[in-house]
Design a protein around this motif. Sequence first.
Motif: not given
Length: 88
Positions: A30-33, A38-40, A44-46
């Motif tokens: 769950y934490i890894d997901n 958050q990285d994705q 996408c924001y960048t």
Amino acid sequence: MKMPVSYKDFAKDPVKALLFITLSAIGYLYIDNKMNYQDQVDNCYTKTEVLEEKVETMNTQMRKSDSALAVAVTKLEILVKLNKIEDL
């Protein structure tokens, strides 16, 4: 490093031990997901910022092209009205 579930506890009550191990694994996943999600979102924001900049640049170029085209068409219409060139 001491394991949270010893062999003695595992042998005495294997169901509870397996549930504990399973719960630990699910918590880790769950934490890894969440971290991957958050990285994705950050990626996408960048990408969105870069694409918005490109769109703004293209809009500026399109406005310049439209202005140049309007000037050329107006000059052509004036020349046609003055009979300096034949109708197209």
